[in-house]
Design an enzyme around this catalytic site. Structure first.
Site, PDB file in Angstrom:
ATOM      1  N   HIS A  50       0.833  -1.106  -0.126  1.00  0.00           N
ATOM      2  CA  HIS A  50      -0.054   0.022   0.050  1.00  0.00           C
ATOM      3  C   HIS A  50       0.789   1.296   0.024  1.00  0.00           C
ATOM      4  CE1 HIS A  50      -3.034  -3.060   0.589  1.00  0.00           C
ATOM      5  NE2 HIS A  50      -2.510  -3.486   1.754  1.00  0.00           N
ATOM      6  N   GLU A  65      -2.154   0.702   7.834  1.00  0.00           N
ATOM      7  CA  GLU A  65      -1.587  -0.731   7.697  1.00  0.00           C
ATOM      8  C   GLU A  65      -0.229  -0.144   6.775  1.00  0.00           C
ATOM      9  OE1 GLU A  65      -2.961  -3.421   5.119  1.00  0.00           O
ATOM     10  OE2 GLU A  65      -1.407  -4.295   4.719  1.00  0.00           O
ATOM     11  N   HIS A 119       2.936  -6.944   4.843  1.00  0.00           N
ATOM     12  CA  HIS A 119       1.416  -6.534   4.903  1.00  0.00           C
ATOM     13  C   HIS A 119       1.021  -6.766   6.380  1.00  0.00           C
ATOM     14  CE1 HIS A 119      -0.042  -5.884   0.713  1.00  0.00           C
ATOM     15  NE2 HIS A 119       0.847  -6.064   0.588  1.00  0.00           N
ATOM     16  N   GLU A 184       1.762 -11.415   6.620  1.00  0.00           N
ATOM     17  CA  GLU A 184       0.751 -10.618   7.381  1.00  0.00           C
ATOM     18  C   GLU A 184       1.076 -11.209   8.806  1.00  0.00           C
ATOM     19  OE1 GLU A 184      -1.886  -9.180   5.968  1.00  0.00           O
ATOM     20  OE2 GLU A 184      -2.183 -10.042   3.981  1.00  0.00           O
TER      21      GLU A 184
HETATM   22 ZN   LIG Z   1      -2.056  -5.208   2.878  1.00  0.00          ZN
END
Ligand SMILES: [Zn+2]
Length: 240
Positions: A50, A65, A119, A184
């Site tokens: 992102h 995030e 992420h 993650e």
């Molecule tokens: Zn993400």
């Protein structure tokens, strides 16, 4: 005496460098390299997910995030460069827009050896927390090995519930031409976890776990820092 007004490319380049430096511009593909270490000669790309107009998931009190991914990514770069001598490229090293296609195109054009996308997870259920790592659905053995080693280190460090090393059809895993993983490490949607993810020391420790997984993947245990990150990585506090 004749004075010639000659074109001097060097001066133009110098002027552009000054201009771009002044504007804070750097090409994200510029690698950071250090002298020597266990990973000297290895070229890796870190992809903080992102950024810019895309905040990624947003925590209950507004933590983005994209910002957490960047802090973890920059910490990971520092570890790889300063402790193991790797050559590290970033798809972004600041808060900026980068499309998924730009991320994979950069990696493919540079021909890096490994691609590591950072992420943090989110769920509509705020109680959910835990570790996941991903490789592509039709991943290579090297991708799976890197995914599993990083997963093990993240699990061991965080003590969060294990949700498994998984496979997925994510763009950055599918269109990268080298072994690639996506982490993650935890859920930003969990209020307690969001408060931890605000802490740069916690971000550093997450990066340290990923770093150890990368070292294990390359079959080396050298160059794991022993200093207290709280004192060593004070600079991280000044990042977004
Ligand atoms: Zn993400």
């Amino acid at each position: 005496m004749m004075e010639h007004q000659t074109f001097r490319p060097g001066r133009v380049i110098a002027a552009l460098v000054v201009l771009f430096t002044w504007a804070g511009w750097t090409w994200p593909g510029t690698p950071e390299v250090s002298a020597s270490g266990a990973l000297t000669g290895h070229r890796l790309m870190i992809d903080p997910g992102h950024g810019g107009s895309d905040p990624g998931a947003v925590g209950p009190t507004g933590l983005r995030e994209a910002d957490v991914n960047l802090r973890v990514g920059l910490s990971l770069r520092s570890l790889l460069v300063q402790y193991s001598g790797a050559t590290v490229y970033m798809t972004r090293d600041k808060d900026m827009d980068v499309t998924l296609e730009q991320r994979t195109t950069q990696a493919n054009q540079l021909g890096v050896e490994r691609f590591i996308s950072i992420h943090h997870n989110a769920s509509s259920n705020q109680q959910v927390n835990g570790v996941e790592t991903y490789a592509y659905t039709y991943a290579s053995a090297d991708s799976l090995d890197l995914r599993d080693k990083v997963y093990g280190e993240l699990l061991n460090w965080s003590r969060l519930p294990g949700r498994g090393p998984n496979t997925a059809n994510f763009w950055v895993l599918k269109y990268t031409q080298m072994p690639a993983i996506l982490t993650e490490a935890s859920f930003i949607s969990n209020p307690y976890q969001e408060s931890r993810l605000r802490d740069p020391d916690y971000n550093f420790r997450e990066a340290l776990a990923i770093y150890k997984g990368i070292l294990a993947h390359f079959d080396t245990r050298d160059a794991v820092p022993t200093q207290d990150p709280a004192s060593t990585w004070e600079f991280l506090r000044h990042l977004p």
